[in-house]
Scaffold this motif. Structure first.
Motif, PDB file in Angstrom:
ATOM      1  N   GLU A  56     -53.445 -34.365  10.588  1.00  0.00           N
ATOM      2  CA  GLU A  56     -52.431 -34.807  11.550  1.00  0.00           C
ATOM      3  C   GLU A  56     -52.795 -36.172  12.116  1.00  0.00           C
ATOM      4  N   LYS A  90     -44.618 -33.728  16.239  1.00  0.00           N
ATOM      5  CA  LYS A  90     -45.669 -32.716  16.140  1.00  0.00           C
ATOM      6  C   LYS A  90     -45.126 -31.441  15.483  1.00  0.00           C
ATOM      7  N   PHE A  97     -44.437 -31.923  11.794  1.00  0.00           N
ATOM      8  CA  PHE A  97     -45.672 -31.945  11.006  1.00  0.00           C
ATOM      9  C   PHE A  97     -46.195 -30.533  10.774  1.00  0.00           C
ATOM     10  N   CYS A 148     -50.286 -38.850  17.827  1.00  0.00           N
ATOM     11  CA  CYS A 148     -50.776 -37.485  17.976  1.00  0.00           C
ATOM     12  C   CYS A 148     -50.751 -37.070  19.446  1.00  0.00           C
TER      13      CYS A 148
END
Length: 366
Positions: A316, A356, A359, A324
């Motif tokens: 990530e 987020k 992902f 992030c």
């Protein structure tokens, strides 16, 4: 260790007072509220009563205290019975205070997904006086927290109040987020509450205050409620420091609740676009600022999903870089997660949350 932005969506109670609210607190004029000498509390109570269309209001420390005081006031006689939904906050999230403190019996009604319940079931469960607990009060919740943050339909409220009057019962509205309900439905708060005998609403949820709720009703009702508040240790003294935050909120933070509704829908729509069987959100059920996500526990349980949102993996970090973030949500069961948008969340925060979620969903396929 890298420091990453934390976006807290566990509840709309996690907000911090804004700079302007802190200024209002600092400049508050105070006195001893037990002697009715705190001008800021008096001003707040008058404004609250006006906003909800009731004669008088009482400033208390929390929504749980407000609901408990309301039940104690309506059910002055021991052995009284209240009727309320089986998913109601009073029933599930307030530590049984109505039974342990108020000595009040409760009888539940099956909540529908929109927070309503069957009128036929309500009528059937109103018992005649005799060897049964004395039916005294019906409690509603608007918006309904567990039922997708739904605003109650006006016709449902009116019908419940009609039934209550027919059976000589009172109606209390747990209106912790009543202004969210009004903004979503377009119905003014006084009209929503027209036939309700009392209402409590929170300052410390979407309105952004650090502490406080208001209980509103008739002059006679609040006179008795004042006694119950005192009995529970709620006789705050120079509480104008807190009331000043409430005044700021009521004058500045109501209309902006619509932004929170928009943000909740944006996140929900982003999840729904994936059209996966293992993570779902029903966009048509997104009404205000409360959203429930459902996961397949064979993919990730609720707690596992919440933990993943709190974690930043190396992959990530590589893909998202400085975008992030740590996202906090609440696990409600093995299959349900709740998130709540609020005034401390910006439009950019929403985009970061969506990145987020995208992902995680794309890289944790079942």
């Amino acid at each position: 260790m890298d420091s990453h932005k934390v976006i807290d969506l566990r509840s709309d109670t996690v907000t911090k007072p804004s700079a302007d609210m802190r200024k209002a607190i600092y400049e508050s004029v105070v006195g001893d509220n037990c002697y009715n000498e705190d001008p800021s509390v008096t001003e707040l109570e008058k404004l609250a009563a006006k906003l909800v269309g009731k004669e008088r209001a009482l400033f208390v420390s929390s929504g749980t205290m407000s609901n408990l005081v309301a039940v104690m006031t309506h059910c002055w006689e021991r052995g009284s019975e209240i009727l309320l939904g089986d998913q109601a906050h009073i029933h599930i999230n307030e530590l049984g205070g109505i039974a342990t403190v108020a000595s009040v019996h409760h009888r539940t009604l099956t909540n529908n997904s929109d927070g309503t319940f069957s009128i036929d079931e309500l009528v059937a469960k109103i018992r005649n006086k005799g060897v049964y607990p004395n039916p005294t009060l019906i409690c509603l919740e608007n918006t309904h927290n567990i039922c997708n943050g739904s605003p109650l339909p006006l016709e449902f409220i009116d019908e419940v109040c009609r039934i209550a009057k027919q059976h000589n019962l009172s109606v209390h509205m747990d209106g912790a987020r009543i202004f969210n309900a009004s903004l979503k439905t377009g119905v003014p708060v006084p009209r929503i509450l027209r036939d309700c005998d009392s209402v409590s609403f929170c300052l410390s949820k979407g309105l952004g205050c650090p502490v406080g709720s208001l209980l509103c009703g008739s002059n006679e009702f609040i006179e008795r409620a004042w006694i119950c508040r005192y009995m529970l240790g709620g006789a705050m003294r120079q509480s104008g420091i807190l009331a000043s935050a409430g005044l700021y909120a009521l004058n500045n933070n109501i209309d902006r609740l619509a932004i929170d509704h928009k943000h909740a829908l944006m996140i929900s729509s982003a999840i729904a676009k994936h059209d996966k069987s293992y993570i779902r959100v029903t966009v048509k059920n997104i009404h205000t600022n409360i959203v429930y996500i459902t996961t397949d526990p064979n993919w990730m349980t609720g707690p596992q999903f919440v933990n993943r949102l709190n974690t930043i993996t190396e992959e990530e970090r590589t893909v998202l870089g400085d975008r992030c973030v740590v996202v906090k949500m609440g696990s409600r069961s093995a299959t349900k997660i709740r998130f709540v948008t609020h005034l401390d969340i910006t439009a950019d925060d929403i985009e970061l949350v969506i990145e987020k979620l995208n992902f995680i969903i794309n890289n944790n396929n079942q």
